[in-house]
Design an enzyme around this catalytic site. Structure first.
Site, PDB file in Angstrom:
ATOM      1  N   GLU A   1       0.843  -1.190   0.000  1.00  0.00           N
ATOM      2  CA  GLU A   1       0.000   0.000   0.000  1.00  0.00           C
ATOM      3  C   GLU A   1       0.881   1.244   0.000  1.00  0.00           C
ATOM      4  OE1 GLU A   1      -2.801  -0.152   3.194  1.00  0.00           O
ATOM      5  OE2 GLU A   1      -3.696  -2.042   2.495  1.00  0.00           O
TER       6      GLU A   1
ATOM      7  N   THR B   1       1.787  -5.803  -9.906  1.00  0.00           N
ATOM      8  CA  THR B   1       2.113  -6.237 -11.261  1.00  0.00           C
ATOM      9  C   THR B   1       0.968  -7.066 -11.835  1.00  0.00           C
ATOM     10  OG1 THR B   1       4.474  -6.222 -10.772  1.00  0.00           O
ATOM     11  CG2 THR B   1       3.774  -7.538 -12.653  1.00  0.00           C
TER      12      THR B   1
ATOM     13  N   GLY C   1      32.073   2.444 -23.159  1.00  0.00           N
ATOM     14  CA  GLY C   1      31.025   3.378 -23.562  1.00  0.00           C
ATOM     15  C   GLY C   1      29.812   2.700 -24.154  1.00  0.00           C
TER      16      GLY C   1
ATOM     17  N   GLU D   1       9.761  -8.968  -3.203  1.00  0.00           N
ATOM     18  CA  GLU D   1       9.526 -10.046  -2.222  1.00  0.00           C
ATOM     19  C   GLU D   1      10.273  -9.796  -0.914  1.00  0.00           C
ATOM     20  OE1 GLU D   1       7.173 -12.529  -4.215  1.00  0.00           O
ATOM     21  OE2 GLU D   1       7.533 -10.436  -4.661  1.00  0.00           O
TER      22      GLU D   1
ATOM     23  N   THR E   1      12.915  -6.528   0.850  1.00  0.00           N
ATOM     24  CA  THR E   1      14.237  -5.969   0.572  1.00  0.00           C
ATOM     25  C   THR E   1      15.338  -6.869   1.123  1.00  0.00           C
ATOM     26  OG1 THR E   1      14.371  -4.708   2.635  1.00  0.00           O
ATOM     27  CG2 THR E   1      13.268  -3.649   0.762  1.00  0.00           C
TER      28      THR E   1
END
Length: 388
Positions: free
Chosen positions: A126, A157, A342, A365, A367
């Site tokens: 939330e 998701t 680069g 899932e 940290t």
């Protein structure tokens, strides 16, 4: 002790590798860049049965063993992390219903979830509660034979394509306790359910990740997962553990892709008249990447095998695999970018996408700092131990 895949697992991996190489890898750069939804990949995932990885055979699923489950996410994520997200949260939702659902819930949802006809995800986070799930504010108030659900969720998701979502809600009045939480299976076509926006993201393009609101959504009491209030936290923690194996495997796939790109580029790129792979500075990077990736892979397979063997919680093992593999993915993407020089900063090379995708696995899932706490608590309590 056997460090080899069995014949069925090898065939499964080969099938997925060919699919990923031929049908995902060629289109991923353009579709990721333009934000095109990978509908064709979804259909192929359905044909391969991957939406049913965690669905028992009696309901039409693959009932994949946990190592095969990890192999699926490693191989698809190696081609494109976004493609793995199309069925990653769905697989956790399938596990939640298969493990905790009533017979009626299993019969109603699992056959269609197995085929991908009914898509899903997990609906926990939330705006004011992420790691602290006991702090959620979404409420479910009993009203006759329905619950009335009010609240907001974020970072969901597949929210736009899901037909049903397991939603973590507060059924206890004013309590800050695991027993105050329950999971409701919410039909996304219900009046009051609304996806408000898709969140802009650094990487993990392909599947949408959205905010949603539930404004007085009426959910039948029969959709209470398991048929008993107060079991939501226990149910979700079990699902997140399976999800951590999923995330660890995805991280291994991203790390492998970074290594493959670095090795291939170092063999082709020349400096001072020689391929840069001849230089010790590059060789040292490749050696470290290869060693760490293989360690992450073995740790992930070990956690998966332990989950399969015990049939129960493997907090320490899943936490170790998710934490270590995700850190290896981040490091491998950066080292691959350095080897590319680069060109590694150019969107024309895959390593640029990998560098943007990799950090997600250190967050999803739970940290990595949370994983460290889970591991430590398991060790201190004696529930987990090192060695055999």
């Amino acid at each position: 002790m056997d460090f080899e895949l069995n014949d069925e697992q090898r065939l499964f991996r080969q099938t997925l590798r060919e699919f990923a190489d031929k049908e995902i890898m060629p289109v991923a750069p353009e579709w990721e860049r333009t934000g095109r939804y990978p509908a064709e990949i979804v259909e192929r995932l359905r044909e391969l049965g991957l939406f049913g990885l965690n669905v028992p055979e009696e309901y039409g699923g693959l009932a994949a063993d946990r190592v095969s489950y990890a192999l699926a996410f490693e191989e698809i994520a190696r081609a494109w992390l976004g493609a793995a997200g199309l069925f990653g949260p769905h697989s956790v939702a399938c596990w939640l219903v298969a493990r905790n659902g009533t017979d009626g819930q299993k019969e109603r949802y699992l056959p269609r979830m197995a085929t991908g006809e009914l898509r899903s995800g997990i609906c926990l986070t939330e705006p004011g509660a992420g790691t602290d799930l006991q702090g959620i504010a979404t409420t479910a108030v009993r009203d006759g034979d329905h619950y009335v659900v009010t609240g907001a969720k974020t970072w969901i998701t597949n929210a736009r394509v899901a037909g049903v979502l397991p939603v973590l809600v507060r059924t206890g009045k004013g309590e800050r306790s695991p027993r105050a939480l329950s999971v409701l299976l919410v039909d996304t076509s219900s009046p009051g359910f609304k996806v408000t926006r898709d969140l802009p993201k650094l990487g993990y393009k392909g599947p949408e990740t959205s905010e949603l609101v539930l404004e007085g959504v009426r959910v039948p009491v029969e959709n209470l997962l398991g048929g008993e209030e107060g079991r939501g936290m226990q149910q979700i923690l079990g699902g997140l553990e399976v999800g951590r194996i999923n995330i660890a495997a995805r991280a291994v796939g991203v790390a492998q892709a970074a290594y493959d790109a670095a090795l291939g580029y170092s063999r082709e790129r020349e400096a001072f008249g020689r391929p840069i792979s001849d230089f010790q500075a590059i060789q040292l990077k490749l050696a470290d990447m290869a060693t760490e990736i293989q360690a992450a892979r073995l740790l992930t397979y070990w956690a998966a095998a332990r989950s399969e063997a015990t049939g129960g919680r493997v907090d320490m093992e899943a936490g170790m695999a998710k934490m270590y593999a995700s850190e290896v993915a981040i490091k491998s993407a950066l080292e691959s970018m350095r080897i590319h020089g680069g060109y590694g900063y150019s969107a024309e090379f895959v390593v640029e996408r990998l560098y943007r995708d990799a950090p997600l696995m250190a967050i999803g899932e739970g940290t990595n700092d949370v994983q460290r706490l889970v591991i430590a608590r398991s060790l201190v309590s004696g529930a987990g131990r090192l060695g055999w």
